[in-house]
Each structure stands twice: as structure tokens, then as C-alpha cells.
Design a protein around this motif. Sequence first.
Motif, PDB file in Angstrom:
ATOM      1  N   LYS A  75      65.947 -47.443 -17.516  1.00 45.66           N
ATOM      2  CA  LYS A  75      66.859 -46.867 -16.717  1.00 45.66           C
ATOM      3  C   LYS A  75      67.916 -46.444 -17.470  1.00 45.66           C
ATOM      4  O   LYS A  75      68.694 -45.184 -17.052  1.00 45.66           O
ATOM      5  CB  LYS A  75      67.448 -47.680 -15.713  1.00 45.66           C
ATOM      6  CG  LYS A  75      66.619 -48.328 -14.557  1.00 45.66           C
ATOM      7  CD  LYS A  75      66.704 -47.345 -13.402  1.00 45.66           C
ATOM      8  CE  LYS A  75      65.681 -47.714 -12.142  1.00 45.66           C
ATOM      9  NZ  LYS A  75      65.245 -46.483 -11.521  1.00 45.66           N
ATOM     10  N   ASP A  76      68.297 -47.053 -18.601  1.00 42.89           N
ATOM     11  CA  ASP A  76      69.751 -46.651 -19.497  1.00 42.89           C
ATOM     12  C   ASP A  76      69.145 -45.371 -20.045  1.00 42.89           C
ATOM     13  O   ASP A  76      69.910 -44.440 -20.350  1.00 42.89           O
ATOM     14  CB  ASP A  76      69.535 -47.747 -20.448  1.00 42.89           C
ATOM     15  CG  ASP A  76      70.097 -49.016 -20.015  1.00 42.89           C
ATOM     16  OD1 ASP A  76      70.986 -49.040 -18.873  1.00 42.89           O
ATOM     17  OD2 ASP A  76      70.141 -50.062 -20.639  1.00 42.89           O
ATOM     18  N   ILE A  77      67.773 -45.227 -20.562  1.00 43.68           N
ATOM     19  CA  ILE A  77      67.423 -43.953 -21.181  1.00 43.68           C
ATOM     20  C   ILE A  77      67.732 -42.877 -20.279  1.00 43.68           C
ATOM     21  O   ILE A  77      68.124 -41.753 -20.600  1.00 43.68           O
ATOM     22  CB  ILE A  77      65.836 -43.901 -21.828  1.00 43.68           C
ATOM     23  CG1 ILE A  77      65.887 -45.152 -22.998  1.00 43.68           C
ATOM     24  CG2 ILE A  77      65.566 -42.874 -22.448  1.00 43.68           C
ATOM     25  CD1 ILE A  77      64.575 -45.500 -23.516  1.00 43.68           C
ATOM     26  N   GLU A  78      67.062 -42.848 -19.013  1.00 41.74           N
ATOM     27  CA  GLU A  78      67.010 -41.822 -17.999  1.00 41.74           C
ATOM     28  C   GLU A  78      68.536 -41.498 -17.810  1.00 41.74           C
ATOM     29  O   GLU A  78      68.808 -40.334 -17.653  1.00 41.74           O
ATOM     30  CB  GLU A  78      66.451 -42.479 -16.874  1.00 41.74           C
ATOM     31  CG  GLU A  78      66.203 -41.605 -15.673  1.00 41.74           C
ATOM     32  CD  GLU A  78      65.439 -41.835 -14.461  1.00 41.74           C
ATOM     33  OE1 GLU A  78      64.809 -41.342 -13.608  1.00 41.74           O
ATOM     34  OE2 GLU A  78      65.318 -43.075 -14.049  1.00 41.74           O
ATOM     35  N   ARG A  79      69.406 -42.479 -17.458  1.00 32.98           N
ATOM     36  CA  ARG A  79      70.683 -42.370 -17.375  1.00 32.98           C
ATOM     37  C   ARG A  79      71.258 -41.264 -18.518  1.00 32.98           C
ATOM     38  O   ARG A  79      72.108 -40.414 -18.158  1.00 32.98           O
ATOM     39  CB  ARG A  79      71.529 -43.370 -17.127  1.00 32.98           C
ATOM     40  CG  ARG A  79      72.864 -43.148 -16.429  1.00 32.98           C
ATOM     41  CD  ARG A  79      73.767 -44.538 -16.196  1.00 32.98           C
ATOM     42  NE  ARG A  79      72.918 -45.395 -15.477  1.00 32.98           N
ATOM     43  CZ  ARG A  79      72.385 -46.709 -16.095  1.00 32.98           C
ATOM     44  NH1 ARG A  79      72.742 -47.061 -17.337  1.00 32.98           N
ATOM     45  NH2 ARG A  79      71.778 -47.521 -15.361  1.00 32.98           N
ATOM     46  N   ALA A  80      70.973 -41.980 -19.760  1.00 38.40           N
ATOM     47  CA  ALA A  80      71.480 -40.999 -20.762  1.00 38.40           C
ATOM     48  C   ALA A  80      71.242 -39.627 -20.843  1.00 38.40           C
ATOM     49  O   ALA A  80      71.761 -38.872 -21.386  1.00 38.40           O
ATOM     50  CB  ALA A  80      71.231 -41.712 -22.064  1.00 38.40           C
ATOM     51  N   ILE A  81      69.848 -39.381 -20.512  1.00 42.01           N
ATOM     52  CA  ILE A  81      69.152 -37.961 -20.812  1.00 42.01           C
ATOM     53  C   ILE A  81      69.854 -37.274 -19.326  1.00 42.01           C
ATOM     54  O   ILE A  81      70.322 -35.980 -19.535  1.00 42.01           O
ATOM     55  CB  ILE A  81      67.836 -37.860 -20.215  1.00 42.01           C
ATOM     56  CG1 ILE A  81      67.112 -38.554 -21.782  1.00 42.01           C
ATOM     57  CG2 ILE A  81      67.075 -36.618 -20.234  1.00 42.01           C
ATOM     58  CD1 ILE A  81      65.458 -38.948 -21.441  1.00 42.01           C
ATOM     59  N   LEU A  82      70.142 -37.964 -18.330  1.00 40.83           N
ATOM     60  CA  LEU A  82      70.661 -37.157 -17.177  1.00 40.83           C
ATOM     61  C   LEU A  82      72.329 -36.788 -17.532  1.00 40.83           C
ATOM     62  O   LEU A  82      72.834 -35.745 -17.023  1.00 40.83           O
ATOM     63  CB  LEU A  82      70.839 -37.917 -16.021  1.00 40.83           C
ATOM     64  CG  LEU A  82      69.448 -38.116 -15.356  1.00 40.83           C
ATOM     65  CD1 LEU A  82      69.446 -39.068 -14.169  1.00 40.83           C
ATOM     66  CD2 LEU A  82      68.971 -36.693 -14.602  1.00 40.83           C
ATOM     67  N   THR A  83      73.005 -37.763 -18.058  1.00 41.14           N
ATOM     68  CA  THR A  83      74.498 -37.314 -18.545  1.00 41.14           C
ATOM     69  C   THR A  83      74.407 -36.364 -19.509  1.00 41.14           C
ATOM     70  O   THR A  83      75.654 -35.835 -19.782  1.00 41.14           O
ATOM     71  CB  THR A  83      75.177 -38.877 -18.845  1.00 41.14           C
ATOM     72  OG1 THR A  83      74.610 -39.348 -19.710  1.00 41.14           O
ATOM     73  CG2 THR A  83      75.143 -39.487 -17.304  1.00 41.14           C
ATOM     74  N   SER A  84      73.512 -36.262 -20.521  1.00 37.44           N
ATOM     75  CA  SER A  84      73.657 -35.468 -21.513  1.00 37.44           C
ATOM     76  C   SER A  84      73.658 -33.947 -20.964  1.00 37.44           C
ATOM     77  O   SER A  84      73.442 -33.816 -20.035  1.00 37.44           O
ATOM     78  CB  SER A  84      72.526 -35.585 -22.588  1.00 37.44           C
ATOM     79  OG  SER A  84      71.274 -35.126 -22.070  1.00 37.44           O
ATOM     80  N   ASN A  85      73.689 -33.116 -21.899  1.00 39.50           N
ATOM     81  CA  ASN A  85      73.880 -31.697 -21.585  1.00 39.50           C
ATOM     82  C   ASN A  85      72.607 -31.036 -21.998  1.00 39.50           C
ATOM     83  O   ASN A  85      72.470 -29.764 -22.195  1.00 39.50           O
ATOM     84  CB  ASN A  85      75.213 -30.661 -22.347  1.00 39.50           C
ATOM     85  CG  ASN A  85      75.098 -30.789 -23.734  1.00 39.50           C
ATOM     86  OD1 ASN A  85      74.159 -31.415 -24.290  1.00 39.50           O
ATOM     87  ND2 ASN A  85      75.960 -30.238 -24.320  1.00 39.50           N
ATOM     88  N   LEU A  86      71.490 -31.621 -21.853  1.00 34.25           N
ATOM     89  CA  LEU A  86      70.072 -31.177 -22.254  1.00 34.25           C
ATOM     90  C   LEU A  86      69.571 -30.334 -21.337  1.00 34.25           C
ATOM     91  O   LEU A  86      68.791 -29.292 -21.371  1.00 34.25           O
ATOM     92  CB  LEU A  86      69.206 -32.512 -22.368  1.00 34.25           C
ATOM     93  CG  LEU A  86      68.014 -32.052 -23.262  1.00 34.25           C
ATOM     94  CD1 LEU A  86      68.377 -31.492 -24.742  1.00 34.25           C
ATOM     95  CD2 LEU A  86      67.606 -33.516 -23.414  1.00 34.25           C
ATOM     96  N   GLY A  87      69.945 -30.467 -19.854  1.00 32.35           N
ATOM     97  CA  GLY A  87      69.624 -29.563 -18.810  1.00 32.35           C
ATOM     98  C   GLY A  87      68.299 -29.921 -18.385  1.00 32.35           C
ATOM     99  O   GLY A  87      67.549 -29.092 -17.984  1.00 32.35           O
ATOM    100  N   ILE A  88      67.735 -31.105 -18.628  1.00 37.63           N
ATOM    101  CA  ILE A  88      66.179 -31.558 -18.137  1.00 37.63           C
ATOM    102  C   ILE A  88      66.506 -32.681 -17.417  1.00 37.63           C
ATOM    103  O   ILE A  88      67.108 -33.629 -17.784  1.00 37.63           O
ATOM    104  CB  ILE A  88      65.448 -31.803 -19.604  1.00 37.63           C
ATOM    105  CG1 ILE A  88      65.326 -30.672 -20.189  1.00 37.63           C
ATOM    106  CG2 ILE A  88      64.054 -32.352 -19.053  1.00 37.63           C
ATOM    107  CD1 ILE A  88      64.429 -30.847 -21.747  1.00 37.63           C
ATOM    108  N   ASN A  89      65.842 -32.666 -16.236  1.00 37.09           N
ATOM    109  CA  ASN A  89      65.570 -33.917 -15.249  1.00 37.09           C
ATOM    110  C   ASN A  89      64.339 -34.960 -15.975  1.00 37.09           C
ATOM    111  O   ASN A  89      63.240 -34.351 -15.771  1.00 37.09           O
ATOM    112  CB  ASN A  89      65.526 -33.522 -13.850  1.00 37.09           C
ATOM    113  CG  ASN A  89      66.675 -33.066 -13.341  1.00 37.09           C
ATOM    114  OD1 ASN A  89      67.764 -33.315 -13.844  1.00 37.09           O
ATOM    115  ND2 ASN A  89      66.619 -32.027 -12.354  1.00 37.09           N
TER     116      ASN A  89
END
Length: 183
Positions: A75-89
Motif C-alpha cells: 500500500k505504501d509503495i502504491e501510494r508513493a507511485i500515485l503521488t509521484s509525478n510519474l503519470g502511471i497508475n
Amino acid sequence: MKSIIKLAEEKMSKTISVLNSDLATLKAGRANPTMLDKIQIEAYGSMCPISQVANISAPEPRVLVIAPWDKSMLKDIERAILTSNLGINPSNDGIVIRLIVAELTEETRKNLVKKVKKAGEDSKVALRSIRRDANEKIKALKKDGLSEDEIKDGEDKIQKVTDAVVKEIDALILAKEKEVMSI
């Protein structure tokens, strides 16, 4: 004076390293584990990159798979990816997280090339600053009895190093542009 030139060379080398890492983290249409290098998550009371808490692989050209060593980190990794500006879900199946890198549109490619060029220009600005500092230090040695010819020679050496590094930056930028436009 040799120590001043050596220090300038080391700083310029670090500038190239920073540029390389910045270019590696750009999303260029292919899945690359280095895309996640700048994303930090909180793990065990401190912030760290995802690569320190999970195995990141690219089983297919456009898919990244993140397999955390501790499943409670999903969940922490998923949240970090979502809040980054990577633009990938991210897609979380309870065991691993999958990231599917979308193909780049022509407009996205052009914007990415602009970012690449900006990163190159920022590196060149850093180089000019390093060169200026080195030249000022060399000129300051005049007070210690360094002759005009030795000062000129030192400045020429700094300029040659700078020119070589600028060529290297230009080559890196050109290669990344070709990579982005050919994907």
C-alpha cells in the motif's frame, strides 16, 4: 594549480553523473526500473527509495513489476507511485504491483525532448559555474607569485576540460532525443 584543475574535473564529472541519472529517470515509453529511483517511501521509520524495499523488474518492454520483500509495504509503495509525478497508475494484486508504461504520443515525445534539452542546458550552466570558480582560483594564485603565462595556461586547461565535457553532454542529449523520438 594542478589541484584546482583536478577539482574542476571531478566536479564536472559529477555533473555528467547527475545528468545521466536525471535522463535515466525520464519516462521514455519503455519500462525501466530507474524510472522509480526518485520515488521515496517511508519504511521502518525512514524515507528510502523503492529499490531498497522491493525487487523491481521489467519482464516486458512496457511493464514494470515491483515485488516488495515485505508484503505490508504494498500500500505504501502504491501510494508513493500515485503521488509521484510519474503519470502511471499502479495495479496491485496483493502480491506485486504492476506498472504499465503507455506508449508516447507525438506531443508527449516533444515535451519529453524539451525536458531532455533543459536537463542538458542546466548541466551546461553548472559547468560554466565550475569553470568560472576554477578560473577565479587560478587568478587568485597571481598573488602567490604565479606568472601571467602560467595563469593563461591554467585557464586554457580548464577550458579544454570544459569543452570536452560539453561535447559529452551534447552526445548524451542527442542520444536521449533519438531514443525518445524512435520509440
